[in-house]
Design a protein around this motif. Sequence first.
Motif, mmCIF file in Angstrom:
data_model
loop_
_atom_site.group_PDB
_atom_site.id
_atom_site.type_symbol
_atom_site.label_atom_id
_atom_site.label_comp_id
_atom_site.label_asym_id
_atom_site.label_seq_id
_atom_site.Cartn_x
_atom_site.Cartn_y
_atom_site.Cartn_z
ATOM 1 N N ALA A 69 0.825 -1.203 0.000
ATOM 2 C CA ALA A 69 0.000 0.000 0.000
ATOM 3 C C ALA A 69 0.861 1.256 0.000
ATOM 4 C CB ALA A 69 -0.927 -0.006 1.224
ATOM 5 N N GLU A 70 2.006 1.195 0.659
ATOM 6 C CA GLU A 70 2.871 2.381 0.756
ATOM 7 C C GLU A 70 3.673 2.609 -0.515
ATOM 8 O OE1 GLU A 70 6.660 3.933 3.443
ATOM 9 O OE2 GLU A 70 5.479 2.196 4.068
ATOM 10 N N ALA A 71 4.288 1.532 -1.059
ATOM 11 C CA ALA A 71 5.206 1.689 -2.186
ATOM 12 C C ALA A 71 4.506 1.692 -3.536
ATOM 13 C CB ALA A 71 6.251 0.575 -2.152
ATOM 14 N N LEU A 72 3.404 0.928 -3.671
ATOM 15 C CA LEU A 72 2.751 0.792 -4.960
ATOM 16 C C LEU A 72 1.415 1.530 -5.033
ATOM 17 C CD1 LEU A 72 3.387 -3.014 -5.629
ATOM 18 C CD2 LEU A 72 4.818 -1.052 -6.224
ATOM 19 N N GLY A 73 1.129 2.347 -4.028
ATOM 20 C CA GLY A 73 -0.126 3.079 -4.028
ATOM 21 C C GLY A 73 -0.172 4.128 -5.127
ATOM 22 N N SER A 74 -1.360 4.601 -5.401
ATOM 23 C CA SER A 74 -1.537 5.556 -6.498
ATOM 24 C C SER A 74 -0.883 6.898 -6.219
ATOM 25 C CB SER A 74 -3.036 5.757 -6.754
ATOM 26 O OG SER A 74 -3.675 6.220 -5.559
ATOM 27 N N ASP A 75 -0.660 7.237 -4.923
ATOM 28 C CA ASP A 75 -0.078 8.527 -4.570
ATOM 29 C C ASP A 75 1.444 8.478 -4.501
ATOM 30 O OD1 ASP A 75 -2.634 9.501 -4.396
ATOM 31 O OD2 ASP A 75 -2.788 9.106 -2.245
ATOM 32 N N ALA A 76 2.044 7.284 -4.555
ATOM 33 C CA ALA A 76 3.497 7.168 -4.416
ATOM 34 C C ALA A 76 4.183 7.678 -5.684
ATOM 35 C CB ALA A 76 3.888 5.724 -4.143
ATOM 36 N N GLN A 77 5.258 8.484 -5.494
ATOM 37 C CA GLN A 77 5.952 9.066 -6.635
ATOM 38 C C GLN A 77 7.465 8.863 -6.571
ATOM 39 O OE1 GLN A 77 4.442 10.404 -9.212
ATOM 40 N NE2 GLN A 77 2.395 10.176 -8.305
ATOM 41 N N GLU A 78 7.991 8.444 -5.431
ATOM 42 C CA GLU A 78 9.433 8.370 -5.286
ATOM 43 C C GLU A 78 10.031 7.254 -6.149
ATOM 44 O OE1 GLU A 78 7.591 5.725 -2.213
ATOM 45 O OE2 GLU A 78 7.287 7.753 -2.981
ATOM 46 N N GLU A 79 11.321 7.390 -6.425
ATOM 47 C CA GLU A 79 12.033 6.402 -7.239
ATOM 48 C C GLU A 79 12.145 5.088 -6.462
ATOM 49 O OE1 GLU A 79 16.039 6.451 -9.962
ATOM 50 O OE2 GLU A 79 16.216 7.101 -7.889
ATOM 51 N N LEU A 80 12.071 3.980 -7.181
ATOM 52 C CA LEU A 80 12.091 2.658 -6.550
ATOM 53 C C LEU A 80 13.346 1.902 -6.948
ATOM 54 C CD1 LEU A 80 8.387 1.537 -7.100
ATOM 55 C CD2 LEU A 80 9.410 2.393 -4.996
ATOM 56 N N GLY A 81 14.112 1.460 -5.939
ATOM 57 C CA GLY A 81 15.201 0.529 -6.167
ATOM 58 C C GLY A 81 14.758 -0.882 -5.834
ATOM 59 N N TYR A 82 15.654 -1.851 -5.950
ATOM 60 C CA TYR A 82 15.275 -3.245 -5.688
ATOM 61 C C TYR A 82 14.793 -3.408 -4.248
ATOM 62 C CZ TYR A 82 15.461 -8.337 -5.751
ATOM 63 O OH TYR A 82 15.128 -9.664 -5.677
ATOM 64 N N ALA A 83 15.484 -2.766 -3.297
ATOM 65 C CA ALA A 83 15.116 -2.917 -1.886
ATOM 66 C C ALA A 83 13.816 -2.191 -1.548
ATOM 67 C CB ALA A 83 16.243 -2.404 -0.992
ATOM 68 N N ASP A 84 13.380 -1.250 -2.411
ATOM 69 C CA ASP A 84 12.141 -0.510 -2.140
ATOM 70 C C ASP A 84 10.897 -1.256 -2.606
ATOM 71 O OD1 ASP A 84 13.657 1.654 -1.160
ATOM 72 O OD2 ASP A 84 14.033 2.342 -3.210
ATOM 73 N N ILE A 85 11.060 -2.254 -3.473
ATOM 74 C CA ILE A 85 9.910 -3.033 -3.949
ATOM 75 C C ILE A 85 9.376 -3.875 -2.789
ATOM 76 C CG2 ILE A 85 9.124 -4.746 -5.622
ATOM 77 C CD1 ILE A 85 9.959 -2.097 -6.867
ATOM 78 N N PRO A 86 8.079 -3.909 -2.555
ATOM 79 C CA PRO A 86 7.523 -4.669 -1.420
ATOM 80 C C PRO A 86 7.487 -6.171 -1.694
ATOM 81 C CG PRO A 86 5.751 -3.642 -2.658
ATOM 82 C CD PRO A 86 7.024 -3.145 -3.273
ATOM 83 N N TRP A 87 8.650 -6.786 -1.822
ATOM 84 C CA TRP A 87 8.681 -8.242 -2.030
ATOM 85 C C TRP A 87 8.072 -8.947 -0.825
ATOM 86 C CZ3 TRP A 87 9.736 -8.441 -6.865
ATOM 87 C CH2 TRP A 87 10.720 -7.640 -7.455
ATOM 88 N N PRO A 88 7.346 -10.030 -1.040
ATOM 89 C CA PRO A 88 6.763 -10.761 0.092
ATOM 90 C C PRO A 88 7.830 -11.254 1.074
ATOM 91 C CG PRO A 88 5.781 -11.474 -1.983
ATOM 92 C CD PRO A 88 6.922 -10.582 -2.338
ATOM 93 N N LEU A 89 8.997 -11.643 0.551
ATOM 94 C CA LEU A 89 10.091 -12.110 1.390
ATOM 95 C C LEU A 89 11.385 -11.659 0.716
ATOM 96 C CD1 LEU A 89 10.479 -13.716 4.003
ATOM 97 C CD2 LEU A 89 10.857 -15.752 2.624
ATOM 98 N N PRO A 90 11.944 -10.492 1.087
ATOM 99 C CA PRO A 90 13.030 -9.866 0.318
ATOM 100 C C PRO A 90 14.234 -10.773 0.071
ATOM 101 C CG PRO A 90 12.173 -8.351 1.965
ATOM 102 C CD PRO A 90 11.510 -9.676 2.218
ATOM 103 N N HIS A 91 14.614 -11.601 1.044
ATOM 104 C CA HIS A 91 15.808 -12.419 0.877
ATOM 105 C C HIS A 91 15.490 -13.896 0.672
ATOM 106 C CE1 HIS A 91 18.220 -8.966 1.862
ATOM 107 N NE2 HIS A 91 17.598 -8.817 3.021
ATOM 108 N N GLY A 92 14.248 -14.212 0.346
ATOM 109 C CA GLY A 92 13.868 -15.601 0.141
ATOM 110 C C GLY A 92 13.775 -15.948 -1.331
ATOM 111 N N SER A 93 13.582 -17.234 -1.592
ATOM 112 C CA SER A 93 13.404 -17.691 -2.964
ATOM 113 C C SER A 93 11.993 -17.351 -3.446
ATOM 114 C CB SER A 93 13.631 -19.198 -3.049
ATOM 115 O OG SER A 93 12.660 -19.884 -2.295
ATOM 116 N N VAL A 94 11.753 -17.589 -4.746
ATOM 117 C CA VAL A 94 10.439 -17.288 -5.316
ATOM 118 C C VAL A 94 9.350 -18.139 -4.655
ATOM 119 C CG1 VAL A 94 9.070 -17.340 -7.434
ATOM 120 C CG2 VAL A 94 11.436 -16.545 -7.510
ATOM 121 N N SER A 95 9.654 -19.414 -4.414
ATOM 122 C CA SER A 95 8.654 -20.279 -3.770
ATOM 123 C C SER A 95 8.353 -19.819 -2.346
ATOM 124 C CB SER A 95 9.148 -21.729 -3.772
ATOM 125 O OG SER A 95 10.394 -21.830 -3.099
ATOM 126 N N ASP A 96 9.366 -19.307 -1.629
ATOM 127 C CA ASP A 96 9.124 -18.773 -0.283
ATOM 128 C C ASP A 96 8.242 -17.528 -0.348
ATOM 129 O OD1 ASP A 96 10.692 -20.746 0.810
ATOM 130 O OD2 ASP A 96 12.515 -19.547 0.781
#
Length: 356
Positions: free
Chosen positions: A261-288
């Motif tokens: 809701a914070e990073a991908l919301g319609s009002d968000a405008q800031e630049e996104l790096g890999y760490a800014d994407i709301p991954w479900p589990l940032p350091h896990g595998s795709v299945s995790d």
Amino acid sequence: MVSSKQKRILRYVEEGSLLKLKSYLRKHPDTELNFQHGRKRRSPLHLACGLRNDAVLRLLLKRGADALQRDRRGNTALHIAASMALKHGQTAYNDLVIPLQKYCPFAMDMPNCAGVTPQDLLGRMKAEQLHDLPQEGSSQAKLDSESQWREKLLGECQDEFFETYGHYDDDSLRDGDSEDFGQWADRIWQEYHGKRRAEAQRRMESKEQTVRRRRRPENAEAGRELQARLEREHAEYVERAARKTEEVLRGKRQRYEERCAEALGSDAQEELGYADIPWPLPHGSVSDMVAVLVHGAERSDPAAFRRLLRRQQALWHPDKFSQRCGGRLREAERQRILDTVTALSQELNRLAQSVR
């Protein structure tokens, strides 16, 4: 430009110093691992594969090393691992290719500058080499699985020991100390195994005493009570572990939704790096990641489960993601972000197809 911390990491990887590297990364958790060094522009993960050090490889993956990073020739770490498997056969395949393939499955189809994928390299392995690889369900595969489980258990014991008795590192030694790191590590290792042996001896003696007591008729009732108490304690432990796992997954799911809701919301405008994407589990595998996405959904209700999957598929569909966030992605990390989004979308599609 490679920093002094990154040079230290390179040195530990080249030396194969697993304990030093693990301690240093624990002490400096924010150190960037996905950097390139030398004329070949290889990362520490490339170097670990080239040196056939599977323990260092697994540690780097656990700490978030990028399996899709390329060197000057466009090779990923999996290209290097596949080349080692061609030269050294089954051992290199089990130690290097399998961990990387499990961590990042779609890296098998990533071509280098010459258009060659790791899958192409592995296709060149001789038929007898492939035949010698342990098949799923075979006795050799079970032995390999048990061996890996024992190694992992030993690693966890070592981590627990070092966390209890203090962290260590080269620069933690005082000037003028007559004991260098190698001597200190050997001493700690001997003390650790000495305590393990003493504990095993105590357990053996306790077991023998218990057997002798149970042989006496007057202690039969006490033995039954002890067995019942142990079974109750085991059931309570299993229940606590299940509750803890449930709480952890529920917390990760909640944080994921808040970050979406914070990073991908319609009002968000800031630049996104890999760490800014709301991954479900940032350091896990795709299945995790997918396990976190579907946590809490009842698969016994296929209709509700499919609705949940459709929402997540729409959120992580590559084209729709590019429409929403493509203009905000940091250029240096754009391709890595889009590759991970594509992998996550493909895994969700496979799960959706399996739901009946």
